[in-house]
Design an enzyme around this catalytic site. Structure first.
Site, PDB file in Angstrom:
ATOM      1  CG  LEU A 126      -1.943  -1.063   1.403  1.00 55.08           C
ATOM      2  CD1 LEU A 126      -2.669  -0.893   2.737  1.00 55.08           C
ATOM      3  CD2 LEU A 126      -2.942  -1.045   0.260  1.00 55.08           C
ATOM      4  CG  ASP A 127       0.219   4.508  -2.676  1.00 53.61           C
ATOM      5  OD1 ASP A 127       1.011   3.719  -3.233  1.00 53.61           O
ATOM      6  OD2 ASP A 127      -0.653   5.154  -3.277  1.00 53.61           O
ATOM      7  CG  MET A 128       4.209   6.484   4.071  1.00 49.92           C
ATOM      8  SD  MET A 128       5.787   7.383   4.019  1.00 49.92           S
ATOM      9  CE  MET A 128       5.859   8.009   5.702  1.00 49.92           C
ATOM     10  CB  THR A 130      -3.063   3.903   1.147  1.00 45.77           C
ATOM     11  OG1 THR A 130      -2.988   4.768   0.016  1.00 45.77           O
ATOM     12  CG2 THR A 130      -4.357   3.120   1.086  1.00 45.77           C
TER      13      THR A 130
END
Length: 276
Positions: A126-128, A130
């Protein structure tokens, strides 16, 4: 290197290779187990072209390197766990994994601390910014099977996001994505990009925002963020693709994950309610 061993009962198959294919083992792993004679049928190695009878005991045995995550002990939100995998809820603002061997403070450091002395193998990221569900394997064979599920879309991932009011009740976004030449952190819609597909459904609406359910058809970097911004509804709190209006965080959360249990094929689901 850690040693791994799995035990199961065979279904009737014309060959050992057919059995491993039915178990959805990637070809690379089938080759590895053949070369190391790591498949035992009724306690003995059997050539891969020989048949397997229903109910025969099968053992898969191998050694493999473990990822080098510095273990950290801290609170970890666990949504699901069994012998093969663990699903954890990543907080917004936490990196999913370290970029350097000695880096700490990431989700994989916490998982490594929780599972120690056993290893942890990341499957997707996951994106940081998110938050939400991340699926992590406890062994490299399960990791390979889960990565194959990602590639073949057997695994499904759903998200919730808050966007400005006015988005359609539902729709599909099919826009190719590639690198932004002006900012190495970003992605952009471009004709020569990789195919990317997102489905959205509006769940509810307030005077200023819409809550949407997002389903990934592909898993490109920043896909949901770029796709929603491209149709005029950037995710609220997005510092890269949205307006600079104040928000406490990126309003994007991985809420549901479905996959099949490695080796058994049993359908499994994990959920985590959006914190916004």
């Amino acid at each position: 290197m850690p040693e791994f061993e799995f035990h199961l009962l065979a279904s009737a198959q014309p060959s050992v290779r057919a059995l491993l294919t039915a178990l959805r083992l990637p070809k690379k792993w089938q080759a590895h187990l053949r070369l190391t004679e790591g498949v035992l049928i009724a306690g003995r190695y059997r050539p891969f072209n020989q048949p397997v009878l229903a109910g025969e005991p099968v053992t898969l045995r191998f050694v493999a390197p473990a990822p080098l995550y510095q273990p950290e002990l801290s609170k970890l939100a666990i949504a699901y766990e069994d012998a093969n995998v663990i699903v954890v809820v990543k907080p917004a603002g936490m990196k999913p994994h370290p970029n350097q061997p000695d880096e700490t403070g990431t989700l994989m450091n916490l998982v490594a601390g929780y599972l120690a002395p056993k290893p942890a193998y990341i499957t997707h990221r996951l994106d940081m910014a998110t938050s939400g569900l991340m699926l992590i394997a406890k062994d490299p064979l399960s990791q390979a099977i889960l990565n194959q599920q990602l590639a073949t879309k057997t695994m499904a991932r759903s998200y919730q996001a808050l966007v400005p009011r006015g988005i359609a009740a539902s729709g599909d976004i099919s826009l190719p994505l590639g690198l932004d030449p002006n900012d190495k952190r970003k992605r952009m819609v471009r004709a020569d990009g990789l195919p990317a597909f997102t489905h959205f459904e509006r769940l509810e609406e307030t005077a200023t925002t819409s809550r949407v359910l997002l389903t990934l058809g592909t898993g490109r970097t920043h896909q949901l963020r770029v796709h929603l911004a491209a149709i005029g509804y950037p995710i609220i709190g997005d510092p890269l693709y949205g307006p600079t209006a104040p928000a406490e965080r990126l309003m994007l959360h991985a809420t549901k994950l479905t996959w099949r249990q490695p080796l058994t094929g049993k359908p499994l689901t994990a959920t985590a309610a959006a914190p916004f």
